[in-house]
Design a protein around this motif. Structure first.
Motif, PDB file in Angstrom:
ATOM      1  N   ASN A 149       0.801  -1.224   0.000  1.00  8.47           N
ATOM      2  CA  ASN A 149       0.000   0.000   0.000  1.00  8.47           C
ATOM      3  C   ASN A 149       0.839   1.282   0.000  1.00  8.47           C
ATOM      4  O   ASN A 149       0.923   2.010   0.994  1.00  8.47           O
ATOM      5  N   LYS A 150       1.477   1.539  -1.142  1.00  2.00           N
ATOM      6  CA  LYS A 150       2.236   2.774  -1.318  1.00  2.00           C
ATOM      7  C   LYS A 150       1.348   4.009  -1.130  1.00  2.00           C
ATOM      8  O   LYS A 150       1.786   5.033  -0.617  1.00  2.00           O
ATOM      9  N   VAL A 151       0.097   3.882  -1.560  1.00  2.00           N
ATOM     10  CA  VAL A 151      -0.824   5.023  -1.498  1.00  2.00           C
ATOM     11  C   VAL A 151      -0.988   5.509  -0.065  1.00  2.00           C
ATOM     12  O   VAL A 151      -0.892   6.712   0.231  1.00  2.00           O
ATOM     13  N   ALA A 152      -1.230   4.589   0.857  1.00  2.00           N
ATOM     14  CA  ALA A 152      -1.423   4.964   2.263  1.00  2.00           C
ATOM     15  C   ALA A 152      -0.164   5.581   2.848  1.00  2.00           C
ATOM     16  O   ALA A 152      -0.230   6.547   3.619  1.00  2.00           O
ATOM     17  N   LEU A 153       0.990   5.029   2.486  1.00  2.00           N
ATOM     18  CA  LEU A 153       2.247   5.579   3.001  1.00  2.00           C
ATOM     19  C   LEU A 153       2.481   6.993   2.479  1.00  2.00           C
ATOM     20  O   LEU A 153       2.923   7.873   3.222  1.00  2.00           O
ATOM     21  N   ARG A 154       2.178   7.218   1.220  1.00  2.00           N
ATOM     22  CA  ARG A 154       2.360   8.556   0.657  1.00  2.00           C
ATOM     23  C   ARG A 154       1.397   9.558   1.299  1.00  2.00           C
ATOM     24  O   ARG A 154       1.774  10.697   1.586  1.00  2.00           O
ATOM     25  N   GLU A 155       0.176   9.133   1.519  1.00  2.00           N
ATOM     26  CA  GLU A 155      -0.788  10.021   2.172  1.00  2.00           C
ATOM     27  C   GLU A 155      -0.338  10.366   3.586  1.00  2.00           C
ATOM     28  O   GLU A 155      -0.549  11.490   4.056  1.00  2.00           O
ATOM     29  N   LYS A 156       0.287   9.415   4.265  1.00  2.00           N
ATOM     30  CA  LYS A 156       0.768   9.654   5.623  1.00  2.00           C
ATOM     31  C   LYS A 156       1.752  10.810   5.666  1.00  2.00           C
ATOM     32  O   LYS A 156       1.783  11.585   6.627  1.00  2.00           O
ATOM     33  N   TYR A 157       2.567  10.947   4.598  1.00  2.00           N
ATOM     34  CA  TYR A 157       3.591  11.997   4.566  1.00  2.00           C
ATOM     35  C   TYR A 157       3.216  13.138   3.620  1.00  2.00           C
ATOM     36  O   TYR A 157       4.082  13.867   3.130  1.00  2.00           O
ATOM     37  N   GLN A 158       1.910  13.305   3.382  1.00  2.00           N
ATOM     38  CA  GLN A 158       1.378  14.403   2.575  1.00  2.00           C
ATOM     39  C   GLN A 158       2.016  14.472   1.185  1.00  2.00           C
ATOM     40  O   GLN A 158       2.371  15.547   0.671  1.00  2.00           O
ATOM     41  N   LEU A 159       2.135  13.307   0.548  1.00  2.00           N
ATOM     42  CA  LEU A 159       2.653  13.220  -0.808  1.00  2.00           C
ATOM     43  C   LEU A 159       1.512  12.862  -1.751  1.00  2.00           C
ATOM     44  O   LEU A 159       0.501  12.297  -1.332  1.00  2.00           O
ATOM     45  N   ASP A 160       1.692  13.181  -3.022  1.00  2.00           N
ATOM     46  CA  ASP A 160       0.694  12.822  -4.023  1.00  2.00           C
ATOM     47  C   ASP A 160       0.645  11.295  -4.108  1.00  2.00           C
ATOM     48  O   ASP A 160       1.626  10.656  -4.503  1.00  2.00           O
ATOM     49  N   PRO A 161      -0.467  10.674  -3.764  1.00  2.00           N
ATOM     50  CA  PRO A 161      -0.520   9.210  -3.681  1.00  2.00           C
ATOM     51  C   PRO A 161      -0.415   8.493  -5.024  1.00  2.00           C
ATOM     52  O   PRO A 161      -0.053   7.321  -5.071  1.00  2.00           O
ATOM     53  N   LYS A 162      -0.723   9.199  -6.123  1.00  2.00           N
ATOM     54  CA  LYS A 162      -0.751   8.534  -7.427  1.00  2.00           C
ATOM     55  C   LYS A 162       0.432   8.910  -8.313  1.00  2.00           C
ATOM     56  O   LYS A 162       0.552   8.398  -9.432  1.00  2.00           O
ATOM     57  N   ARG A 163       1.293   9.756  -7.823  1.00  2.00           N
ATOM     58  CA  ARG A 163       2.394  10.249  -8.641  1.00  2.00           C
ATOM     59  C   ARG A 163       3.612   9.335  -8.524  1.00  2.00           C
ATOM     60  O   ARG A 163       3.973   8.919  -7.415  1.00  2.00           O
ATOM     61  N   PHE A 164       4.231   8.991  -9.654  1.00  2.00           N
ATOM     62  CA  PHE A 164       5.453   8.188  -9.644  1.00  2.00           C
ATOM     63  C   PHE A 164       6.487   8.905  -8.779  1.00  2.00           C
ATOM     64  O   PHE A 164       6.699  10.118  -8.911  1.00  2.00           O
ATOM     65  N   THR A 165       7.133   8.154  -7.876  1.00  2.00           N
ATOM     66  CA  THR A 165       7.958   8.776  -6.848  1.00  2.00           C
ATOM     67  C   THR A 165       9.397   8.259  -6.874  1.00  2.00           C
ATOM     68  O   THR A 165       9.630   7.044  -6.853  1.00  2.00           O
ATOM     69  N   VAL A 166      10.335   9.193  -6.906  1.00  2.00           N
ATOM     70  CA  VAL A 166      11.766   8.880  -6.905  1.00  2.00           C
ATOM     71  C   VAL A 166      12.370   9.373  -5.597  1.00  2.00           C
ATOM     72  O   VAL A 166      12.176  10.526  -5.210  1.00  2.00           O
ATOM     73  N   LEU A 167      13.101   8.500  -4.928  1.00  2.00           N
ATOM     74  CA  LEU A 167      13.709   8.819  -3.628  1.00  2.00           C
ATOM     75  C   LEU A 167      15.222   8.763  -3.716  1.00  2.00           C
ATOM     76  O   LEU A 167      15.782   7.837  -4.307  1.00  2.00           O
ATOM     77  N   CYS A 168      15.880   9.730  -3.117  1.00  2.00           N
ATOM     78  CA  CYS A 168      17.321   9.664  -2.890  1.00  2.00           C
ATOM     79  C   CYS A 168      17.551   9.818  -1.395  1.00  2.00           C
ATOM     80  O   CYS A 168      16.891  10.616  -0.731  1.00  2.00           O
ATOM     81  N   VAL A 169      18.503   9.041  -0.874  1.00  2.00           N
ATOM     82  CA  VAL A 169      18.845   9.106   0.544  1.00  2.00           C
ATOM     83  C   VAL A 169      20.342   9.341   0.662  1.00  2.00           C
ATOM     84  O   VAL A 169      21.146   8.540   0.182  1.00  2.00           O
ATOM     85  N   GLY A 170      20.719  10.446   1.281  1.00  2.00           N
ATOM     86  CA  GLY A 170      22.136  10.738   1.427  1.00  2.00           C
ATOM     87  C   GLY A 170      22.361  12.130   1.979  1.00  2.00           C
ATOM     88  O   GLY A 170      21.447  12.954   2.034  1.00  2.00           O
ATOM     89  N   GLN A 171      23.587  12.371   2.400  1.00  2.00           N
ATOM     90  CA  GLN A 171      23.946  13.697   2.889  1.00  2.00           C
ATOM     91  C   GLN A 171      23.910  14.703   1.749  1.00  2.00           C
ATOM     92  O   GLN A 171      24.085  14.342   0.584  1.00  2.00           O
ATOM     93  N   LEU A 172      23.675  15.945   2.100  1.00  2.00           N
ATOM     94  CA  LEU A 172      23.696  17.010   1.099  1.00  2.00           C
ATOM     95  C   LEU A 172      25.143  17.432   0.880  1.00  2.00           C
ATOM     96  O   LEU A 172      25.697  18.273   1.600  1.00  2.00           O
ATOM     97  N   GLN A 173      25.750  16.818  -0.115  1.00  2.00           N
ATOM     98  CA  GLN A 173      27.136  17.072  -0.472  1.00  2.00           C
ATOM     99  C   GLN A 173      27.264  17.085  -1.989  1.00  2.00           C
ATOM    100  O   GLN A 173      26.469  16.461  -2.701  1.00  2.00           O
ATOM    101  N   LYS A 174      28.290  17.746  -2.457  1.00  2.00           N
ATOM    102  CA  LYS A 174      28.513  17.845  -3.891  1.00  2.00           C
ATOM    103  C   LYS A 174      28.675  16.472  -4.530  1.00  2.00           C
ATOM    104  O   LYS A 174      28.125  16.198  -5.602  1.00  2.00           O
ATOM    105  N   ARG A 175      29.425  15.582  -3.873  1.00  2.00           N
ATOM    106  CA  ARG A 175      29.700  14.275  -4.472  1.00  2.00           C
ATOM    107  C   ARG A 175      28.452  13.397  -4.573  1.00  2.00           C
ATOM    108  O   ARG A 175      28.427  12.421  -5.319  1.00  2.00           O
ATOM    109  N   LYS A 176      27.424  13.723  -3.806  1.00  2.00           N
ATOM    110  CA  LYS A 176      26.192  12.932  -3.843  1.00  2.00           C
ATOM    111  C   LYS A 176      25.326  13.226  -5.064  1.00  2.00           C
ATOM    112  O   LYS A 176      24.336  12.542  -5.309  1.00  2.00           O
TER     113      LYS A 176
END
Length: 354
Positions: A149-176
């Protein structure tokens, strides 16, 4: 019982992979190797093996005491060149710090690197390759696993539930690849892009001013989430359609393993350091155009997406708890056997076959 003292100050900087790697490795050894090894943490006691997860000066100063009746093992999470685009230091300070990094590593009896690619690099710095072992990072299935249930998880974090979603996880650095991430997002307004992470090293983070300005005024389809507690990250990997890491330099990011556990497709820059650790478990591209083409195909081609998800989860199965714990058992037993002249009581410990 053989005693291992795990030494680390990784918790002084939140949001870095070294902390996650330390927590997972210590937990793994305690749970899987408790029949042979007693694990202490930041103890002042003499132990058979002292395993340094970070390179803090107090650890180097205390090294003679650790070696008095035992063996010193150093964890290689970075090299000078991998720091080049992470933190910005004055030239003299940078030169001294890089010298210190290699002095620390060379002072160890043994080294463990999370990527075999860096064995050659360590040798180029003058480290005897025979004292370097490769053992990959590990992520617990109890903390990172597929959810429905991606939809419920996205709604939990106030994200568009139907929109294709790309995630990056990392420090905010130039090399990232933060700026490249934003450039790609601007060209794909139909997709929502998320970045979890912050300036772990504050104003000395490389590219701080430029990245800060970009983060303050992102495109409409980009959301910077800041530092997310690791206990919540499983939900973000699961609400995402893709884990996209455009880094120019890495060793073995914990975020990749965490994504694999969730079966989330992984898209990375085509770097040589990934070849011998990620095999065919990930999608790759060389530049922004390649990343955009891959993301479009993942969004529009269900069969391609299913294949990419399967590749990712196959990586999780390869880097399983049993696989990695066997590597640590063999390593620690080998160290104990080889150091019997330092600690005679270890001579009764048999060497196990890999």
């Amino acid at each position: 019982m053989i005693t291992i003292n795990m030494m680390s100050k990784a918790d002084t900087v939140q949001g870095q992979g070294v902390l996650s790697a330390h927590d997972e490795q210590v937990k793994l050894v305690k749970e899987q190797l408790g029949d042979e090894f007693t694990v202490l943490e930041n103890s002042h006691s003499f132990c058979d093996i002292t395993h340094y997860h970070t390179i803090n000066p107090q650890f180097l100063f205390g090294l003679p005491f650790a070696k008095h009746k035992g063996t010193a093992v150093g964890y290689v999470h970075f090299l000078p060149e991998t720091l080049e685009n992470s933190i910005k230091l004055p030239p003299l300070v940078k030169k001294a710090f890089y010298w210190y990094v290699m002095r620390f590593y060379k002072s160890m009896d043994y080294l463990v690197t999370v990527n075999p690619y860096f064995i050659d690099r360590l040798e180029a710095y003058g480290v005897d390759r025979d004292k370097v072992s490769y053992i990959p990072n590990f992520v617990s299935e109890e903390q990172f696993f597929p959810m429905e249930n991606k939809v419920a998880l996205r709604e939990k974090y106030q994200l568009d539930p139907k929109r294709f979603t790309v995630l990056c996880v990392g420090q905010l650095q130039k090399r990232k690849g933060v700026l490249e991430f934003l450039e790609i997002a601007e060209q794909m307004p139909d997709i929502q892009f998320l970045w979890a992470g912050n300036f772990a090293f504050g104003k000395i983070s490389e590219g701080y001013d430029q990245i800060r300005r970009a983060v303050e005024c992102p495109p409409e389809n980009v959301r910077f989430l800041g530092l997310i507690e690791r206990s919540c990250m499983n939900e973000f990997y699961n609400l995402a359609d893709v884990m996209f890491l455009p880094s120019f330099e890495e060793l073995f990011p914990m975020t990749i393993l965490e994504s694999m556990n969730c079966g989330t497709p992984i898209l990375l820059r085509d770097l040589p350091i990934y070849e011998n650790i990620l095999f065919d478990y990930y999608l790759r591209a060389d530049d922004n155009d390649g990343f955009i083409a891959c993301l479009k195909k993942l969004k529009s081609d269900p069969e391609y997406y299913k294949e990419a998800s399967g590749r990712s989860f196959a990586g999780h199965e390869f880097y399983s708890r049993d696989h990695v714990s066997r590597m640590w058992r063999c390593f620690y037993e080998s160290v104990a056997v080889q150091e019997t002249n330092i600690n005679p009581k270890l001579s009764k410990l048999p060497r196990v076959k890999a």
